[in-house]
Write a protein that holds these residues in place. Structure first.
Motif, PDB file in Angstrom:
ATOM      1  N   SER A  14      -1.453  47.772 -36.649  1.00 11.21           N
ATOM      2  CA  SER A  14      -1.910  48.660 -35.414  1.00 11.21           C
ATOM      3  C   SER A  14      -2.505  47.985 -34.074  1.00 11.21           C
ATOM      4  O   SER A  14      -2.029  47.961 -33.431  1.00 11.21           O
ATOM      5  CB  SER A  14      -2.076  50.018 -35.244  1.00 11.21           C
ATOM      6  OG  SER A  14      -3.711  50.210 -35.550  1.00 11.21           O
ATOM      7  N   ILE A  20       0.256  47.761 -29.378  1.00  7.59           N
ATOM      8  CA  ILE A  20       1.469  48.755 -29.027  1.00  7.59           C
ATOM      9  C   ILE A  20       2.539  48.354 -27.523  1.00  7.59           C
ATOM     10  O   ILE A  20       2.793  49.167 -27.702  1.00  7.59           O
ATOM     11  CB  ILE A  20       0.179  50.280 -28.595  1.00  7.59           C
ATOM     12  CG1 ILE A  20       0.839  51.501 -28.138  1.00  7.59           C
ATOM     13  CG2 ILE A  20      -1.232  49.625 -27.776  1.00  7.59           C
ATOM     14  CD1 ILE A  20       1.725  52.306 -29.017  1.00  7.59           C
ATOM     15  N   LEU A  52      -7.252  57.533 -25.938  1.00  7.68           N
ATOM     16  CA  LEU A  52      -6.281  57.181 -27.216  1.00  7.68           C
ATOM     17  C   LEU A  52      -7.262  57.756 -28.750  1.00  7.68           C
ATOM     18  O   LEU A  52      -6.016  58.684 -29.030  1.00  7.68           O
ATOM     19  CB  LEU A  52      -6.114  55.263 -27.422  1.00  7.68           C
ATOM     20  CG  LEU A  52      -5.138  55.240 -28.077  1.00  7.68           C
ATOM     21  CD1 LEU A  52      -3.825  55.906 -27.559  1.00  7.68           C
ATOM     22  CD2 LEU A  52      -4.223  53.912 -27.931  1.00  7.68           C
ATOM     23  N   GLY A  56      -5.430  61.539 -29.808  1.00  6.19           N
ATOM     24  CA  GLY A  56      -4.580  61.436 -30.935  1.00  6.19           C
ATOM     25  C   GLY A  56      -4.834  61.744 -31.790  1.00  6.19           C
ATOM     26  O   GLY A  56      -3.797  62.815 -32.600  1.00  6.19           O
ATOM     27  N   VAL A 122       1.862  57.358 -28.673  1.00  6.33           N
ATOM     28  CA  VAL A 122       0.868  57.168 -29.678  1.00  6.33           C
ATOM     29  C   VAL A 122       0.817  58.649 -30.011  1.00  6.33           C
ATOM     30  O   VAL A 122       0.948  58.664 -31.658  1.00  6.33           O
ATOM     31  CB  VAL A 122      -0.575  56.630 -29.198  1.00  6.33           C
ATOM     32  CG1 VAL A 122      -0.756  56.814 -30.691  1.00  6.33           C
ATOM     33  CG2 VAL A 122      -0.676  55.266 -29.615  1.00  6.33           C
ATOM     34  N   THR A 136      -4.219  59.027 -38.744  1.00  8.95           N
ATOM     35  CA  THR A 136      -3.874  58.999 -37.601  1.00  8.95           C
ATOM     36  C   THR A 136      -4.938  58.763 -36.372  1.00  8.95           C
ATOM     37  O   THR A 136      -5.268  57.754 -35.493  1.00  8.95           O
ATOM     38  CB  THR A 136      -4.044  60.684 -37.228  1.00  8.95           C
ATOM     39  OG1 THR A 136      -2.671  61.218 -37.274  1.00  8.95           O
ATOM     40  CG2 THR A 136      -3.913  60.646 -35.297  1.00  8.95           C
ATOM     41  N   TYR A 139      -4.534  54.653 -36.749  1.00  8.68           N
ATOM     42  CA  TYR A 139      -3.949  54.283 -35.671  1.00  8.68           C
ATOM     43  C   TYR A 139      -3.625  54.340 -34.849  1.00  8.68           C
ATOM     44  O   TYR A 139      -3.723  53.403 -33.976  1.00  8.68           O
ATOM     45  CB  TYR A 139      -2.224  54.541 -36.261  1.00  8.68           C
ATOM     46  CG  TYR A 139      -1.564  54.735 -35.900  1.00  8.68           C
ATOM     47  CD1 TYR A 139      -1.079  53.319 -35.661  1.00  8.68           C
ATOM     48  CD2 TYR A 139      -0.956  55.165 -34.673  1.00  8.68           C
ATOM     49  CE1 TYR A 139       0.224  52.699 -34.733  1.00  8.68           C
ATOM     50  CE2 TYR A 139       0.283  54.693 -33.623  1.00  8.68           C
ATOM     51  CZ  TYR A 139       1.061  53.647 -33.997  1.00  8.68           C
ATOM     52  OH  TYR A 139       2.304  53.432 -33.288  1.00  8.68           O
ATOM     53  N   SER A 140      -4.682  55.391 -33.795  1.00  7.30           N
ATOM     54  CA  SER A 140      -5.271  55.100 -33.084  1.00  7.30           C
ATOM     55  C   SER A 140      -6.331  54.262 -31.933  1.00  7.30           C
ATOM     56  O   SER A 140      -6.319  53.725 -31.167  1.00  7.30           O
ATOM     57  CB  SER A 140      -5.446  57.054 -31.832  1.00  7.30           C
ATOM     58  OG  SER A 140      -5.377  57.685 -33.385  1.00  7.30           O
ATOM     59  N   SER A 143      -4.820  51.074 -32.375  1.00  7.27           N
ATOM     60  CA  SER A 143      -3.927  50.568 -31.089  1.00  7.27           C
ATOM     61  C   SER A 143      -4.842  50.830 -30.033  1.00  7.27           C
ATOM     62  O   SER A 143      -4.191  49.414 -28.917  1.00  7.27           O
ATOM     63  CB  SER A 143      -2.415  51.416 -30.747  1.00  7.27           C
ATOM     64  OG  SER A 143      -2.008  52.370 -31.338  1.00  7.27           O
TER      65      SER A 143
END
Lengths: 197, 201
Positions: A14, A20, A52, A56, A122, A136, A139-140, A143
């Motif tokens: 990511s 992103i 984020l 997220g 996202v 999650t 990933y957030s 990103s």
């Protein structure tokens, strides 16, 4: 189906291969207007990463414990937007209370973030790909870091570009777009090694 | 107050939302690798812009200015949900390939920008027209990019193969960087023409 993904590769993926901004084109508006200035870029990058990660996780909780059990999935866009707007608002108040200097550095960027498409994007990716809690989180966070890195790099490059002889009509948006394109090629170059989908 | 014809010209060319104002490129560049997706996406954006400008203008005297942002976002979200539900019902495959980008129309700055800059101070029908033409200006630019990308990247147009046998597809056209290159070049060419016409750039 929960994608069976190694958490570490999701995190790295990511940041780099599925950046992103460069691979999904999210958060472009503020990216282009803010990247003229190095210091603001850094501030906005940090603010985006923090917001984020928090939104997220909150959106994941709201999605899995409120929207899905009550069958209100069609309201998700409105709910996500409200969550993002309120998190930004609360964060602004907390930062204001805790540290004035931090507020001066980050505070002005917080309202901008509400309409940053990367944040909503996202949340929607998390919903579509059905990530688990840890996925999650990583990933957030990933990103956010990817976005932060991209904007700081671009700001540095634009500083150099400003001094270069560029045709008048290509200056500004035109050359910025082409620079972003080259950055995107570099980031996506590794895409064979990792996939986030 | 500007006339309908002037608005059309401004939104389509001299103040085109994409290459003059750099608004709303976030959600749409990602879908420009296929013409069909771009068409659906930009029609969606145009409809949402037009109807939300109309609604904001209709309600402008009832919205307290302190909370107008959140009201505008809710109006926009309302129309986006309608577009999303229609797509899911009538074009489930396109809806699936567009993924999160339909929802991201909400954060498209063009819509908010038109609501804030035009609809708040103009009558409903003119605002509707302004929204529709802004969407149309946006559509034109993205369609040009999408046609180039699909033609060179897949050798097809709207899914039908049209290039002769033996053509090697350009892999880069399928990947995200090409969208940036093409948009950058597009902005460049548009500005050269605008400069020749004597417009401010």
């Amino acid at each position: 189906m929960t994608p069976d993904l190694n958490l570490m590769s999701l995190f790295i993926g990511s940041i780099f291969t599925s950046n992103i901004l460069l691979a999904n084109f999210l958060g472009m508006c503020s990216f282009i207007s803010i990247s003229k200035n190095m210091q603001s870029s850094n501030g906005l990058g940090i603010a985006v990463t923090v917001v984020l990660t928090i939104t997220g996780i909150i959106n994941w909780l709201v999605l899995n414990y409120i929207l899905i059990p009550t069958n209100l999935l069609y309201l998700r866009y409105i709910i996500f937007i409200i969550v993002i707007a309120s998190v930004v608002q609360i964060l602004e108040m907390i930062i204001d209370r805790v540290s004035q200097s931090l507020y001066m550095a980050l505070g002005i960027f917080l309202p901008l973030i509400t309409v940053n498409c990367a944040i909503l994007g996202v949340a929607l990716f998390i919903e579509i790909r059905q990530y688990s809690f840890w996925q999650t989180l990583l990933y957030s966070l990933g990103s956010g870091i990817g976005w932060w890195m991209a904007i700081v790099l671009l700001a540095a490059m634009r500083k150099k570009i400003e001094k270069s002889p560029i045709p008048e009509t290509l200056q500004g948006t035109g050359i910025t777009m082409i620079t972003i394109g080259m950055m995107a090629m570099a980031f996506i170059g590794f895409s064979g090694m990792l996939t986030v989908q | 107050m500007s006339s309908a014809k002037e608005i059309f010209k401004e939104n389509l060319w001299t103040k085109n939302p994409i290459f003059m104002q750099v608004l709303g490129i976030c959600s749409a560049l990602a879908v420009t690798n296929l013409v069909t997706n771009t068409l659906v996406m930009t029609v969606g954006v145009t409809l949402v812009t037009a109807f939300s400008s109309f609604t904001v203008s209709l309600l402008k005297n009832f919205i307290p200015s302190r909370v107008r942002m959140i009201v505008q976002v809710l109006i926009i979200a309302f129309y986006v949900i309608i577009v999303d539900i229609i797509l899911r019902a009538y074009a489930p495959e396109i809806s699936k390939s567009l993924g999160p980008y339909v929802g991201l129309i909400i954060t498209n700055c063009i819509i908010m920008g038109r609501a804030e800059a035009f609809a708040l101070s103009n009558p409903p029908l003119l605002s509707f027209w302004d929204g529709a033409t802004s969407g149309f200006g946006y559509m034109t630019v993205l369609m040009v990019i999408a046609i180039i990308r699909e033609l060179l990247g897949f050798g097809t147009l709207l899914g039908y193969p049209i290039v002769p046998e033996g053509f090697t597809p350009w892999t880069i056209m399928v990947t995200p960087p090409s969208a940036f290159f093409l948009l950058g070049t597009f902005v460049w060419i548009a500005k050269i023409i605008l400069k020749k016409q004597g417009a401010e750039i």
